[in-house]
Design an enzyme around this catalytic site. Structure first.
Site, PDB file in Angstrom:
ATOM      1  N   GLY A  97      23.287  -8.535  18.249  1.00  0.00           N
ATOM      2  CA  GLY A  97      22.547  -7.345  17.844  1.00  0.00           C
ATOM      3  C   GLY A  97      22.169  -7.284  16.377  1.00  0.00           C
ATOM      4  O   GLY A  97      21.188  -6.635  16.016  1.00  0.00           O
TER       5      GLY A  97
ATOM      6  N   ASP B  18      30.198   1.728  17.246  1.00  0.00           N
ATOM      7  CA  ASP B  18      30.285   2.696  18.341  1.00  0.00           C
ATOM      8  C   ASP B  18      31.727   3.202  18.390  1.00  0.00           C
ATOM      9  O   ASP B  18      32.098   4.149  17.702  1.00  0.00           O
ATOM     10  CB  ASP B  18      29.865   1.957  19.618  1.00  0.00           C
ATOM     11  CG  ASP B  18      29.432   2.888  20.726  1.00  0.00           C
ATOM     12  OD1 ASP B  18      30.093   3.911  20.911  1.00  0.00           O
ATOM     13  OD2 ASP B  18      28.448   2.578  21.413  1.00  0.00           O
TER      14      ASP B  18
ATOM     15  N   VAL C 153      21.254   4.369  22.432  1.00  0.00           N
ATOM     16  CA  VAL C 153      20.098   3.992  21.620  1.00  0.00           C
ATOM     17  C   VAL C 153      19.776   2.510  21.799  1.00  0.00           C
ATOM     18  O   VAL C 153      20.658   1.679  22.000  1.00  0.00           O
ATOM     19  CB  VAL C 153      20.311   4.315  20.123  1.00  0.00           C
ATOM     20  CG1 VAL C 153      20.318   5.809  19.908  1.00  0.00           C
ATOM     21  CG2 VAL C 153      21.588   3.695  19.579  1.00  0.00           C
TER      22      VAL C 153
HETATM   23  C1  PRP Z   1      27.552  -4.122  19.746  1.00  0.00           C
HETATM   24  C2  PRP Z   1      27.391  -4.073  18.246  1.00  0.00           C
HETATM   25  C3  PRP Z   1      28.770  -4.082  17.717  1.00  0.00           C
HETATM   26  C4  PRP Z   1      29.573  -3.480  18.830  1.00  0.00           C
HETATM   27  C5  PRP Z   1      29.917  -2.090  18.457  1.00  0.00           C
HETATM   28  O1  PRP Z   1      27.641  -5.437  20.172  1.00  0.00           O
HETATM   29  O2  PRP Z   1      26.656  -5.154  17.770  1.00  0.00           O
HETATM   30  O3  PRP Z   1      29.219  -5.366  17.420  1.00  0.00           O
HETATM   31  O4  PRP Z   1      28.759  -3.445  20.005  1.00  0.00           O
HETATM   32  O5  PRP Z   1      30.680  -1.495  19.480  1.00  0.00           O
HETATM   33  P1  PRP Z   1      32.140  -0.946  19.216  1.00  0.00           P
HETATM   34  O6  PRP Z   1      32.115  -0.246  17.893  1.00  0.00           O
HETATM   35  O7  PRP Z   1      32.345  -0.003  20.367  1.00  0.00           O
HETATM   36  O8  PRP Z   1      33.095  -2.081  19.249  1.00  0.00           O
HETATM   37  P2  PRP Z   1      27.641  -5.842  21.716  1.00  0.00           P
HETATM   38  O9  PRP Z   1      29.036  -6.066  22.195  1.00  0.00           O
HETATM   39  O10 PRP Z   1      26.805  -4.863  22.499  1.00  0.00           O
HETATM   40  O11 PRP Z   1      26.945  -7.259  21.674  1.00  0.00           O
HETATM   41  P3  PRP Z   1      25.486  -7.643  21.134  1.00  0.00           P
HETATM   42  O12 PRP Z   1      25.529  -7.531  19.632  1.00  0.00           O
HETATM   43  O13 PRP Z   1      25.298  -9.036  21.598  1.00  0.00           O
HETATM   44  O14 PRP Z   1      24.496  -6.666  21.751  1.00  0.00           O
END
Ligand code: PRP
Length: 183
Positions: A48, A107, A157
């Site tokens: 991300g 998050d 989002v």
């Molecule tokens: C998302 C984002 C953070 C994490 C935040 O990554 O990039 O690293 O979630 O979530 P948290 O605060 O609840 O731990 P995701 O796991 O969706 O992977 P991506 O970056 O490949 O979309």
């Protein structure tokens, strides 16, 4: 991809491409001031953070190094366990380095909380976090975040790196996903 291309899928546009770029320039200016005279390594968390890394790095009017990590949560496909597995580690030895971890959203905070403990054990000279978005209502961990773009409500989002089932990452803006898309 523009918001207009997926308009029926969005409740609203939270931040436009232009607002995002302005915010990243503000964050870059703070980082430049804070790290004057020090070399920095920015670490992006795949996947991300690709967009934020690319634009933040170019907004920084100074030299820097970039590296990447990929992580995945253990467990049942949700992120609730807080136990993280490293899929791709840094190529850089961060001992005595000034490290800024860059992510697009915090998050629950579980991912970064684990990651910061892991990186801190490698004895960097300093270790800070920069995130474009943070959801205060969803936070489960108390993490010190030095650079935050915006605090946002606890809504789904997408865009600017943020996905729903791997889609919408290439949306230029950040928008709130309409419930009919995921329910
Ligand atoms: C998302 C984002 C953070 C994490 C935040 O990554 O990039 O690293 O979630 O979530 P948290 O605060 O609840 O731990 P995701 O796991 O969706 O992977 P991506 O970056 O490949 O979309």
């Amino acid at each position: 991809m523009d918001s207009a291309d997926v308009e029926p899928d969005l409740v609203n546009i939270l931040f436009t491409e232009e607002q995002i770029q302005t915010k990243l320039r503000e964050l870059a200016a703070k980082i430049e001031a804070d790290y004057a005279g020090r070399e920095i390594l920015i670490v992006g968390i795949l996947r991300g953070a690709v967009m934020v890394m690319a634009d933040l790095a170019r907004a920084l009017n100074r030299h820097l190094e970039m590296d990447w990590m990929a992580v995945s949560s253990y467990g049942s496909g949700t992120k609730s366990s807080g136990v993280v597995r490293i899929l791709k580690d840094l190529d850089t030895d961060i001992t005595n380095r000034h490290v800024i971890v860059v992510d697009e959203i915090i998050d629950t905070g579980l991912t970064l909380s684990w990651l910061i403990s892991n990186l801190a054990s490698r004895n960097p000279a300093s270790l800070e976090i920069c995130t474009l978005l943070r959801k205060p209502e969803a936070l489960q961990m108390d993490i010190a975040v030095k650079y935050v773009g915006w605090d946002i409500p606890n809504e789904f989002v997408v865009g600017y790196g943020l996905d729903y089932q791997e889609k919408y990452r290439n949306l230029r803006d950040i928008g709130t996903l309409a419930p009919h898309v995921y329910s």
